[in-house]
Design a protein around this motif. Structure first.
Motif, PDB file in Angstrom:
ATOM      1  N   GLU A 206       0.858  -1.196   0.000  1.00  0.00           N
ATOM      2  CA  GLU A 206       0.000   0.000   0.000  1.00  0.00           C
ATOM      3  C   GLU A 206       0.887   1.236   0.000  1.00  0.00           C
ATOM      4  N   ILE A 207       0.428   2.258  -0.705  1.00  0.00           N
ATOM      5  CA  ILE A 207       1.154   3.522  -0.724  1.00  0.00           C
ATOM      6  C   ILE A 207       0.270   4.568  -0.059  1.00  0.00           C
ATOM      7  N   ILE A 208       0.891   5.319   0.865  1.00  0.00           N
ATOM      8  CA  ILE A 208       0.164   6.386   1.543  1.00  0.00           C
ATOM      9  C   ILE A 208       0.749   7.708   1.090  1.00  0.00           C
ATOM     10  N   VAL A 209      -0.094   8.556   0.555  1.00  0.00           N
ATOM     11  CA  VAL A 209       0.374   9.869   0.103  1.00  0.00           C
ATOM     12  C   VAL A 209       0.015  10.885   1.174  1.00  0.00           C
ATOM     13  N   LEU A 210       1.053  11.407   1.802  1.00  0.00           N
ATOM     14  CA  LEU A 210       0.858  12.341   2.902  1.00  0.00           C
ATOM     15  C   LEU A 210       1.020  13.751   2.380  1.00  0.00           C
ATOM     16  N   GLN A 211       0.097  14.610   2.751  1.00  0.00           N
ATOM     17  CA  GLN A 211       0.214  16.007   2.358  1.00  0.00           C
ATOM     18  C   GLN A 211      -0.271  16.850   3.513  1.00  0.00           C
ATOM     19  N   ASP A 212       0.590  17.746   3.976  1.00  0.00           N
ATOM     20  CA  ASP A 212       0.210  18.671   5.025  1.00  0.00           C
ATOM     21  C   ASP A 212      -0.383  17.940   6.245  1.00  0.00           C
ATOM     22  N   GLY A 213       0.264  16.838   6.634  1.00  0.00           N
ATOM     23  CA  GLY A 213      -0.146  16.135   7.846  1.00  0.00           C
ATOM     24  C   GLY A 213      -1.403  15.290   7.737  1.00  0.00           C
ATOM     25  N   GLN A 214      -1.893  15.132   6.500  1.00  0.00           N
ATOM     26  CA  GLN A 214      -3.076  14.294   6.309  1.00  0.00           C
ATOM     27  C   GLN A 214      -2.846  13.315   5.164  1.00  0.00           C
ATOM     28  N   ILE A 215      -3.601  12.216   5.187  1.00  0.00           N
ATOM     29  CA  ILE A 215      -3.485  11.266   4.084  1.00  0.00           C
ATOM     30  C   ILE A 215      -4.356  11.770   2.941  1.00  0.00           C
ATOM     31  N   ALA A 216      -3.683  12.144   1.853  1.00  0.00           N
ATOM     32  CA  ALA A 216      -4.402  12.714   0.703  1.00  0.00           C
ATOM     33  C   ALA A 216      -4.920  11.615  -0.213  1.00  0.00           C
ATOM     34  N   GLU A 217      -4.129  10.552  -0.363  1.00  0.00           N
ATOM     35  CA  GLU A 217      -4.508   9.433  -1.226  1.00  0.00           C
ATOM     36  C   GLU A 217      -3.895   8.171  -0.659  1.00  0.00           C
ATOM     37  N   ARG A 218      -4.484   7.034  -0.973  1.00  0.00           N
ATOM     38  CA  ARG A 218      -3.870   5.757  -0.609  1.00  0.00           C
ATOM     39  C   ARG A 218      -4.283   4.685  -1.594  1.00  0.00           C
ATOM     40  N   GLY A 219      -3.423   3.696  -1.754  1.00  0.00           N
ATOM     41  CA  GLY A 219      -3.728   2.612  -2.681  1.00  0.00           C
ATOM     42  C   GLY A 219      -2.457   2.005  -3.224  1.00  0.00           C
ATOM     43  N   THR A 220      -2.600   1.108  -4.191  1.00  0.00           N
ATOM     44  CA  THR A 220      -1.408   0.547  -4.838  1.00  0.00           C
ATOM     45  C   THR A 220      -0.957   1.520  -5.922  1.00  0.00           C
ATOM     46  N   HIS A 221       0.221   1.263  -6.465  1.00  0.00           N
ATOM     47  CA  HIS A 221       0.755   2.120  -7.526  1.00  0.00           C
ATOM     48  C   HIS A 221      -0.237   2.241  -8.689  1.00  0.00           C
ATOM     49  N   ALA A 222      -0.772   1.081  -9.130  1.00  0.00           N
ATOM     50  CA  ALA A 222      -1.684   1.093 -10.280  1.00  0.00           C
ATOM     51  C   ALA A 222      -2.953   1.890  -9.960  1.00  0.00           C
ATOM     52  N   GLU A 223      -3.496   1.686  -8.757  1.00  0.00           N
ATOM     53  CA  GLU A 223      -4.723   2.405  -8.369  1.00  0.00           C
ATOM     54  C   GLU A 223      -4.485   3.912  -8.336  1.00  0.00           C
ATOM     55  N   LEU A 224      -3.342   4.287  -7.768  1.00  0.00           N
ATOM     56  CA  LEU A 224      -3.050   5.719  -7.637  1.00  0.00           C
ATOM     57  C   LEU A 224      -2.750   6.370  -8.981  1.00  0.00           C
ATOM     58  N   MET A 225      -2.136   5.624  -9.881  1.00  0.00           N
ATOM     59  CA  MET A 225      -1.864   6.185 -11.210  1.00  0.00           C
ATOM     60  C   MET A 225      -3.180   6.447 -11.948  1.00  0.00           C
ATOM     61  N   ARG A 226      -4.152   5.527 -11.760  1.00  0.00           N
ATOM     62  CA  ARG A 226      -5.447   5.697 -12.430  1.00  0.00           C
ATOM     63  C   ARG A 226      -6.209   6.918 -11.922  1.00  0.00           C
ATOM     64  N   LYS A 227      -5.889   7.332 -10.694  1.00  0.00           N
ATOM     65  CA  LYS A 227      -6.594   8.466 -10.077  1.00  0.00           C
ATOM     66  C   LYS A 227      -6.202   9.811 -10.675  1.00  0.00           C
ATOM     67  N   HIS A 228      -5.015   9.868 -11.271  1.00  0.00           N
ATOM     68  CA  HIS A 228      -4.492  11.129 -11.825  1.00  0.00           C
ATOM     69  C   HIS A 228      -4.473  12.245 -10.789  1.00  0.00           C
ATOM     70  N   GLY A 229      -4.149  11.895  -9.548  1.00  0.00           N
ATOM     71  CA  GLY A 229      -4.103  12.893  -8.479  1.00  0.00           C
ATOM     72  C   GLY A 229      -2.679  13.295  -8.158  1.00  0.00           C
ATOM     73  N   LEU A 230      -2.446  13.550  -6.864  1.00  0.00           N
ATOM     74  CA  LEU A 230      -1.139  14.004  -6.398  1.00  0.00           C
ATOM     75  C   LEU A 230      -0.034  12.993  -6.708  1.00  0.00           C
ATOM     76  N   TYR A 231      -0.310  11.714  -6.435  1.00  0.00           N
ATOM     77  CA  TYR A 231       0.692  10.670  -6.663  1.00  0.00           C
ATOM     78  C   TYR A 231       1.078  10.623  -8.141  1.00  0.00           C
ATOM     79  N   ALA A 232       0.073  10.594  -8.998  1.00  0.00           N
ATOM     80  CA  ALA A 232       0.329  10.520 -10.439  1.00  0.00           C
ATOM     81  C   ALA A 232       1.136  11.732 -10.905  1.00  0.00           C
ATOM     82  N   SER A 233       0.854  12.906 -10.353  1.00  0.00           N
ATOM     83  CA  SER A 233       1.589  14.090 -10.807  1.00  0.00           C
ATOM     84  C   SER A 233       3.019  14.075 -10.278  1.00  0.00           C
ATOM     85  N   MET A 234       3.217  13.538  -9.043  1.00  0.00           N
ATOM     86  CA  MET A 234       4.588  13.396  -8.519  1.00  0.00           C
ATOM     87  C   MET A 234       5.397  12.456  -9.408  1.00  0.00           C
ATOM     88  N   TRP A 235       4.726  11.393  -9.814  1.00  0.00           N
ATOM     89  CA  TRP A 235       5.363  10.369 -10.645  1.00  0.00           C
ATOM     90  C   TRP A 235       5.764  10.952 -12.006  1.00  0.00           C
TER      91      TRP A 235
END
Ligand SMILES: Nc1ncnc2c1ncn2[C@@H]1O[C@H](COP(=O)(O)OP(=O)(O)OP(=O)(O)O)[C@@H](O)[C@H]1O
Ligand SMILES: [Mg+2]
Length: 269
Positions: A206-235
């Motif tokens: 599981e990947i936990i994306v922390l932003q400003d002291g809160q969990i912004a997103e969580r999931g596996t790499h594939a799930e987070l990439m599909r979200k096109h959110g913070l994780y995907a943009s970092m990647w």
């Protein structure tokens, strides 16, 4: 070795909240990666697990037991910590590795160094394992220090691992060596890895994306990439940086090749 953060709140300074209700669970033997911008509170999570500080709200539990209810000694004995910046003792490199298990045999100590991919480097030093390190001795690079810390942890063989990747850019060869060492040491152990290189996190359960002291997103790499959110943009940003580096390297190699070709041509003439 199951680790759980349950609605954890924490601040170093009462006026500034750092962690604002963090909950996640790492089942025994699994790996959770924590990523997020600088200052998000990632290393703070590792400091709370090791009880450098106590939570101000919520709980940190290991196998269901609040870590405030166990002795500091047994808590720290169960956790192998590879911090962002390893501080070495002003002593021999052997002592610094053995610190993971005082009294470990010479053979075990060397085996740990080999597994951590630092053995050949140490053997090439004039004084080998007896080389003094730290302020008054040999200055090791960030990557070398981190491998000493990994060797220490391999020797300790704790059920729980807490890895805080160095922020500093390592060359890709060193990065691969460290990655190999980390993969070895985390096999079969409960692992929390604070990752600055997204290449480390791909295989996490599981990947936990922390932003400003809160969990912004969580999931596996594939799930987070599909979200096109913070994780995907970092990647995407990291991939762009890697590609730019690669282009620069190729351009430099091209230049070198050009010089060789010109030299050869003039030799022929
Ligand atoms: N000892 C401290 N006293 C006061 N504030 C602190 C202390 N340590 C960290 N902080 C603050 O807490 C926040 C979170 O720090 P933390 O070290 O957890 O960030 P991080 O997510 O690990 O960042 P990085 O990716 O740069 O390592 C930062 O804004 C930092 O300034
Ligand atoms: Mg940090």
């Amino acid at each position: 070795g199951r680790v759980e953060f349950r609605d954890v709140h924490f601040s170093y300074d009462p006026n500034r909240k750092i962690l604002k209700g963090i909950s996640f669970e790492v089942p025994a033997g699994k790996t959770v990666a924590i990523v997020g911008p600088s200052g998000a509170g990632k290393s703070t999570i590792s400091r709370l697990l090791f009880r450098f500080y106590d939570v101000q709200g919520g709980q940190v539990l290991i196998d269901g037991q609040d870590i405030r209810d166990v002795t500091q000694e047994s808590l720290r004995g169960a956790i192998g910590m590879v911090p962002q910046d390893t501080v070495l003792f002003n002593d021999t490199i052997a002592y610094n590795i053995r610190y993971g298990r005082i009294g470990a045999s010479e053979e075990d100590m060397r085996k740990a160094a080999e597994l951590a991919q630092i053995g050949p480097f140490i053997e090439r030093l004039p004084d080998g394992y007896k080389s003094m390190v730290g302020e008054r001795g040999l200055k090791l690079s960030g990557g070398e220090k981190q491998r000493v810390a990994i060797a220490r942890t391999i020797l300790k063989a704790p059920p729980i691992l807490m890895l805080d990747e160095a922020t500093s850019a390592l060359d890709s060869h060193t990065e691969q060596e460290i990655q190999a060492a980390l993969d070895l040491v985390s096999r079969g152990r409960t692992t929390i890895v604070i990752a600055h290189r997204l290449s480390t996190v791909i295989t996490a359960d599981e990947i936990i994306v922390l932003q400003d002291g809160q969990i912004a997103e969580r999931g596996t790499h594939a799930e987070l990439m599909r979200k096109h959110g913070l994780y995907a943009s970092m990647w995407d940003r990291q991939r762009e940086a890697t590609e730019a580096e690669e282009r620069l390297r190729l351009a430099r190699e091209g230049d070198e090749l050009g010089v060789i070709v010109r030299r050869r041509t003039s030799e022929v003439n």
